[in-house]
Design a protein around this motif. Structure first.
Motif, PDB file in Angstrom:
ATOM      1  N   UNK A  92      -5.148  -6.146  -2.204  1.00 31.05           N
ATOM      2  CA  UNK A  92      -5.344  -4.953  -3.022  1.00 31.05           C
ATOM      3  C   UNK A  92      -4.312  -3.862  -2.726  1.00 31.05           C
ATOM      4  N   UNK A  93      -3.820  -3.823  -1.479  1.00 26.57           N
ATOM      5  CA  UNK A  93      -2.870  -2.758  -1.122  1.00 26.57           C
ATOM      6  C   UNK A  93      -1.410  -3.204  -1.272  1.00 26.57           C
ATOM      7  N   UNK A  94      -1.199  -4.394  -1.793  1.00 24.30           N
ATOM      8  CA  UNK A  94       0.163  -4.887  -1.980  1.00 24.30           C
ATOM      9  C   UNK A  94       1.039  -3.942  -2.809  1.00 24.30           C
ATOM     10  N   UNK A  95       0.509  -3.361  -3.929  1.00 17.64           N
ATOM     11  CA  UNK A  95       1.359  -2.420  -4.690  1.00 17.64           C
ATOM     12  C   UNK A  95       1.817  -1.240  -3.849  1.00 17.64           C
ATOM     13  N   UNK A  96       0.928  -0.711  -2.998  1.00 17.23           N
ATOM     14  CA  UNK A  96       1.301   0.417  -2.146  1.00 17.23           C
ATOM     15  C   UNK A  96       2.304  -0.005  -1.073  1.00 17.23           C
ATOM     16  N   UNK A  97       2.161  -1.230  -0.573  1.00 16.79           N
ATOM     17  CA  UNK A  97       3.122  -1.742   0.409  1.00 16.79           C
ATOM     18  C   UNK A  97       4.503  -1.901  -0.210  1.00 16.79           C
ATOM     19  N   UNK A  98       4.520  -2.356  -1.458  1.00 12.34           N
ATOM     20  CA  UNK A  98       5.793  -2.525  -2.159  1.00 12.34           C
ATOM     21  C   UNK A  98       6.486  -1.174  -2.359  1.00 12.34           C
ATOM     22  N   UNK A  99       5.693  -0.146  -2.648  1.00  9.33           N
ATOM     23  CA  UNK A  99       6.256   1.203  -2.798  1.00  9.33           C
ATOM     24  C   UNK A  99       6.892   1.689  -1.496  1.00  9.33           C
ATOM     25  N   UNK A 100       6.190   1.400  -0.382  1.00  6.56           N
ATOM     26  CA  UNK A 100       6.724   1.790   0.926  1.00  6.56           C
ATOM     27  C   UNK A 100       8.031   1.071   1.226  1.00  6.56           C
ATOM     28  N   UNK A 101       8.091  -0.218   0.873  1.00  5.88           N
ATOM     29  CA  UNK A 101       9.303  -0.990   1.116  1.00  5.88           C
ATOM     30  C   UNK A 101      10.485  -0.428   0.340  1.00  5.88           C
ATOM     31  N   UNK A 102      10.227  -0.010  -0.895  1.00  9.92           N
ATOM     32  CA  UNK A 102      11.293   0.577  -1.709  1.00  9.92           C
ATOM     33  C   UNK A 102      11.697   1.946  -1.172  1.00  9.92           C
ATOM     34  N   UNK A 103      10.685   2.704  -0.717  1.00 11.70           N
ATOM     35  CA  UNK A 103      10.942   4.047  -0.198  1.00 11.70           C
ATOM     36  C   UNK A 103      11.785   3.989   1.062  1.00 11.70           C
ATOM     37  N   UNK A 104      11.482   2.998   1.914  1.00  8.72           N
ATOM     38  CA  UNK A 104      12.215   2.856   3.179  1.00  8.72           C
ATOM     39  C   UNK A 104      13.038   1.571   3.152  1.00  8.72           C
ATOM     40  N   UNK A 105      13.838   1.410   2.138  1.00  8.90           N
ATOM     41  CA  UNK A 105      14.631   0.180   1.959  1.00  8.90           C
ATOM     42  C   UNK A 105      15.820   0.094   2.900  1.00  8.90           C
TER      43      UNK A 105
END
Length: 262
Positions: A92-105
């Motif tokens: 369920x939190x995968x979308x939020x994890x993906x956002x974090x990955x993009x933010x701290x790429x």
């Protein structure tokens, strides 16, 4: 999945080394010394022998192994349910994890440290334990190898048959190894329902059953019997737990899609 696979291999090696100091041909008794013998092998041996007496007959020991397997599965059921809950939350939190990955790429040390901190806060917020999927392995692997020692070193089991095979000898018809691999595949397939598939997961889906088949070809038939019954239990458990979860997830997804259309 790659880390999980490495963990399984490492745990097998570790437990094998811990149990390897015990002579496999030495009969197990209440006087056998050592932590491995006293707390793992002898209790399992005692349980198999006394449960077989309750069933009686020529199939007593086979029925005892099935009964004990189900008993063990019920005992670790709370941990398995905790694992499934954690996996659902992670999904369920995968979308939020993906956002974090993009933010701290960025791959520099400071950025990655910030990413790890944000990720841990997110996991804590949703009560997700990334190691929850490994807990059942930590519990089951010593039991599996303990079963192997108990079967090989319990003199009462030697010579007993169940269905078409001898419990203390490999299955000469190779039916149990194939069934063990098939049940492992089905169990993993059902567990992965609703999850985003990736090449590593797909590879693990096939590698694990093949490892189980090769392993089951050379060990006493009682061991793949234990594995098959345990996987059937897991399949039934996953069906009754995961099916309602997937229905809820589908409703939530449809609701979001409907909201966007409006």
């Amino acid at each position: 999945m790659k880390k999980k696979f490495i963990l399984i291999i490492g745990l097998i090696i570790l437990v094998s080394l811990l149990s390897g100091c015990t002579e496999i041909n030495e009969p197990i008794t209440k006087d056998s010394e050592g932590i491995w013998n006293e707390f793992i092998v002898y209790p399992l041996s005692w349980l198999i022998i006394n449960t077989a007496k309750l069933f009686g007959g020529s199939w007593g020991y086979g029925m005892a192994i099935i009964f004990i397997t189900i008993l063990i599965r019920f005992a670790i059921l709370p941990i398995m349910l905790k694992q499934m809950k954690s996996m659902k939350a992670m999904q369920l939190i995968q979308p939020e994890l993906e956002k974090l990955k993009k933010k701290y790429s960025s791959k520099d040390a400071i950025t990655q440290q910030k990413f790890q901190q944000e990720q841990m806060l997110l996991l804590q917020k949703y009560d997700v334990n990334p190691m929850a999927g490994c807990f059942p392995i930590f519990i089951q692997m010593p039991i599996l190898i303990g079963f192997y020692h108990a079967i090989m070193r319990t003199e009462e089991i030697q010579g007993h048959t169940f269905l078409w095979f001898e419990l203390a000898e490999p299955d000469r018809l190779f039916i149990l190894p194939i069934l063990a691999g098939l049940m492992t595949f089905l169990q993993q397939k059902i567990t992965m329902r609703g999850q985003n598939s990736n090449p590593q997961m797909q590879m693990f889906l096939w590698i694990m059953p093949m490892m189980i088949i090769i392993f089951a070809l050379y060990v006493p038939a009682a061991l793949p019997l234990y594995w098959i019954v345990g996987n059937i239990f897991s399949i039934v458990q996953s069906y009754f737990v995961k099916t309602p979860e997937l229905a809820d997830l589908q409703k939530a997804t449809n609701a979001k899609s409907g909201g966007r259309k409006k």
